[in-house]
Write an enzyme that holds these catalytic residues in place. Structure first.
Site, short mmCIF file in Angstrom:
data_model
loop_
_atom_site.label_atom_id
_atom_site.label_comp_id
_atom_site.label_asym_id
_atom_site.label_seq_id
_atom_site.Cartn_x
_atom_site.Cartn_y
_atom_site.Cartn_z
N PHE A 138 54.59 -28.21 -16.89
CA PHE A 138 54.20 -29.27 -15.97
C PHE A 138 52.88 -29.94 -16.41
CE2 PHE A 138 51.57 -29.78 -11.96
CZ PHE A 138 51.95 -31.10 -11.74
N ASP A 198 55.70 -24.38 -27.48
CA ASP A 198 56.24 -23.84 -26.22
C ASP A 198 57.50 -23.03 -26.53
OD1 ASP A 198 57.34 -23.68 -23.43
OD2 ASP A 198 55.69 -25.06 -23.04
N TYR A 211 49.43 -11.80 -13.40
CA TYR A 211 48.88 -13.14 -13.68
C TYR A 211 47.36 -13.10 -13.62
CZ TYR A 211 48.31 -18.25 -13.11
OH TYR A 211 47.97 -19.58 -13.25
P1 NAD Z 1 54.33 -24.27 -16.29
O1 NAD Z 1 55.01 -22.98 -16.03
O2 NAD Z 1 54.98 -25.52 -15.85
O3 NAD Z 1 54.00 -24.43 -17.83
C1 NAD Z 1 53.66 -23.35 -18.65
C2 NAD Z 1 54.31 -23.59 -20.02
O4 NAD Z 1 53.93 -22.52 -20.89
C3 NAD Z 1 55.83 -23.58 -19.93
O5 NAD Z 1 56.35 -24.69 -20.63
C4 NAD Z 1 56.22 -22.27 -20.60
O6 NAD Z 1 57.49 -22.33 -21.21
C5 NAD Z 1 55.08 -22.09 -21.60
N1 NAD Z 1 54.86 -20.71 -22.03
C6 NAD Z 1 54.69 -19.61 -21.24
N2 NAD Z 1 54.51 -18.52 -22.00
C7 NAD Z 1 54.56 -18.93 -23.30
C8 NAD Z 1 54.42 -18.27 -24.54
N3 NAD Z 1 54.21 -16.95 -24.63
N4 NAD Z 1 54.52 -19.01 -25.68
C9 NAD Z 1 54.74 -20.35 -25.62
N5 NAD Z 1 54.88 -21.03 -24.46
C10 NAD Z 1 54.77 -20.33 -23.31
O7 NAD Z 1 52.86 -24.17 -15.64
P2 NAD Z 1 51.75 -25.28 -15.44
O8 NAD Z 1 51.62 -25.56 -14.01
O9 NAD Z 1 51.99 -26.40 -16.38
O10 NAD Z 1 50.46 -24.48 -15.88
C11 NAD Z 1 49.91 -24.63 -17.18
C12 NAD Z 1 48.69 -23.73 -17.31
O11 NAD Z 1 47.72 -24.08 -16.32
C13 NAD Z 1 48.99 -22.25 -17.13
O12 NAD Z 1 48.24 -21.53 -18.07
C14 NAD Z 1 48.53 -21.95 -15.73
O13 NAD Z 1 48.11 -20.63 -15.60
C15 NAD Z 1 47.38 -22.93 -15.57
N6 NAD Z 1 47.19 -23.27 -14.15
C16 NAD Z 1 48.03 -24.14 -13.53
C17 NAD Z 1 47.86 -24.42 -12.19
C18 NAD Z 1 48.74 -25.39 -11.45
O14 NAD Z 1 48.57 -25.54 -10.24
N7 NAD Z 1 49.65 -26.09 -12.08
C19 NAD Z 1 46.84 -23.77 -11.47
C20 NAD Z 1 46.03 -22.86 -12.14
C21 NAD Z 1 46.20 -22.63 -13.49
#
Ligand code: NAD
Ligand code: UDP
Length: 337
Positions: free
Chosen positions: A30, A50, A164
């Site tokens: 996202f 990814d 997490y």
């Molecule tokens: P998301 O789940 O939509 O995206 C995470 C992406 O990382 C996915 O495309 C997934 O396939 C990829 N991924 C996971 N493990 C992987 C690995 N080992 N190797 C390669 N790719 C991998 O989540 P998001 O909302 O886009 O969040 C992105 C980052 O921001 C994350 O690290 C999350 O912890 C952090 N974050 C997001 C939010 C939020 O509200 N969206 C809040 C706090 C922190």
């Protein structure tokens, strides 16, 4: 500036300036897709990695038409071979929805630990800035409000959410240790709940889930009595803050979020009003260790990055609802053909 920032040799160039080569892990997720788009639109070359654990190839279709975009399918824990050098790295790879990290507990721990180690090594090889997408979950179920970066948090280390929370806390420790010992230009951004177009309706996170339920005329599932609070940041605001963090040499941690706090029951009612839905509310048992309050103090982001969010919850929800409505119409039309 934090004293550790002064010790770093490799200062980060301006991402809005000359064309840079930037690596984004989790680039199909996202936030990753929004970040890729924003960096491409500023004239940069973007390499995204990814493994699609919580996303799909569809999400990057819109990016692959750009000649400046390269995609590498793979797991960051596998120490992927990367050609060439980078000017900056954004480390976003990690499941982020509670639904997802509870389905993939071991993968989440491995990504925060081994995955983060490999990402830091890539930054070391390129002598470049690397920023971790950390989270407000490092504060656990906080006993202070608003949460300032100095607060150490209240995390249950053996509860279900610990996979997490602790993986991000470990990643933060790793980033700081490499900065101190090897002078790598690491940064930590603590992201609070972010929403907007592109968030999968079935991803389980509250905003996209409530909107999907409202649009389908299904009950909105409220965990507990709905008095727990969150502070929701619109995705374009968050991406702007993250890019400023990437451009700076700040070690962090720096909170990135919208301090406008709302209870989950109020959010549900707001979404019902904005969608014009007459769905009822369905109260389900509270989730284990679900944080009761969450609200960022963003004084540091304002002072050090000159950043604060500008999109109100009402505006952001309207844009997200329009996007989800359009997605449903297209999906339903495709299914009936
Ligand atoms: P998301 O789940 O939509 O995206 C995470 C992406 O990382 C996915 O495309 C997934 O396939 C990829 N991924 C996971 N493990 C992987 C690995 N080992 N190797 C390669 N790719 C991998 O989540 P998001 O909302 O886009 O969040 C992105 C980052 O921001 C994350 O690290 C999350 O912890 C952090 N974050 C997001 C939010 C939020 O509200 N969206 C809040 C706090 C922190
Ligand atoms: N929530 C809810 N119903 C849902 C999904 C989530 O009441 O269908 C609540 C959840 O209990 C939490 C808040 O909404 O208090 C935010 O949940 P989300 O999964 O979006 O993110 P979190 O902040 O917990 O990581």
């Amino acid at each position: 500036m934090h004293p550790a920032a002064l010790a770093v040799e490799h200062l980060c160039p301006d991402i809005g300036g000359p064309r840079l080569r930037i690596l984004i892990t989790g680039g199909a997720g996202f936030l990753g897709v929004h970040l890729c788009k924003a960096l491409l639109s500023r004239g940069n070359e973007v390499v995204a990695v990814d493994n699609f654990v919580t996303s799909s190839r569809n999400s990057i279709e819109q990016l692959t038409t750009s000649p400046d975009f390269t995609f590498i399918e793979g797991d960051v824990c596998a120490n992927l071979p990367m050609e060439g050098e980078f000017d900056a790295i954004a480390h976003l790879a990690c499941p982020a929805s509670p639904n997802d990290y509870l389905r993939f507990p071991l993968e989440t721990l491995a990504t925060g630990s081994h995955g983060s180690e490999f990402v830091i090594q890539a930054a070391q090889k390129s002598s470049c800035r690397v920023v971790l997408a950390s989270t407000s979950e490092v504060y656990g179920d906080p006993l202070q409000k608003p949460q300032r970066e100095e607060y150490w948090g209240n995390v249950n280390p053996v509860g279900p959410r610990s996979v997490y929370d602790e993986s991000k806390r470990y990643a933060e420790a790793l980033f700081m240790a490499h900065r101190r010992t090897e002078k790598i230009n690491t940064g930590i951004a603590r992201i609070f709940n972010t929403y907007g177009p592109g968030l999968r309706p079935d991803d389980g996170r509250v905003v996209s889930r409530f909107i999907a339920q409202a649009l389908r005329g299904e009950p909105l599932t409220v965990y507990g009595n709905g008095s727990q609070t969150r502070s929701f940041c619109y995705v374009t605001d968050l991406v702007e803050g993250f890019i400023r963090m990437l451009e700076s040499n700040e070690p962090g941690p720096i909170n990135l979020g919208n301090p406008d706090e709302i209870s989950i029951i109020k959010l549900a009612r707001m979404i019902l009003t904005l969608t014009g839905s007459s769905s009822p509310l369905r109260f389900l048992p509270a989730l284990e260790d679900d944080p009761a309050i969450r609200k960022p103090d963003i004084a540091k982001a304002k002072a050090l990055l000159d950043w604060e969010p500008i999109v109100s919850l009402g505006e952001g929800l309207a844009l997200t609802i329009a996007w989800q409505r359009d997605l449903f119409t297209r999906t339903t039309t495709a299914q009936t053909k």
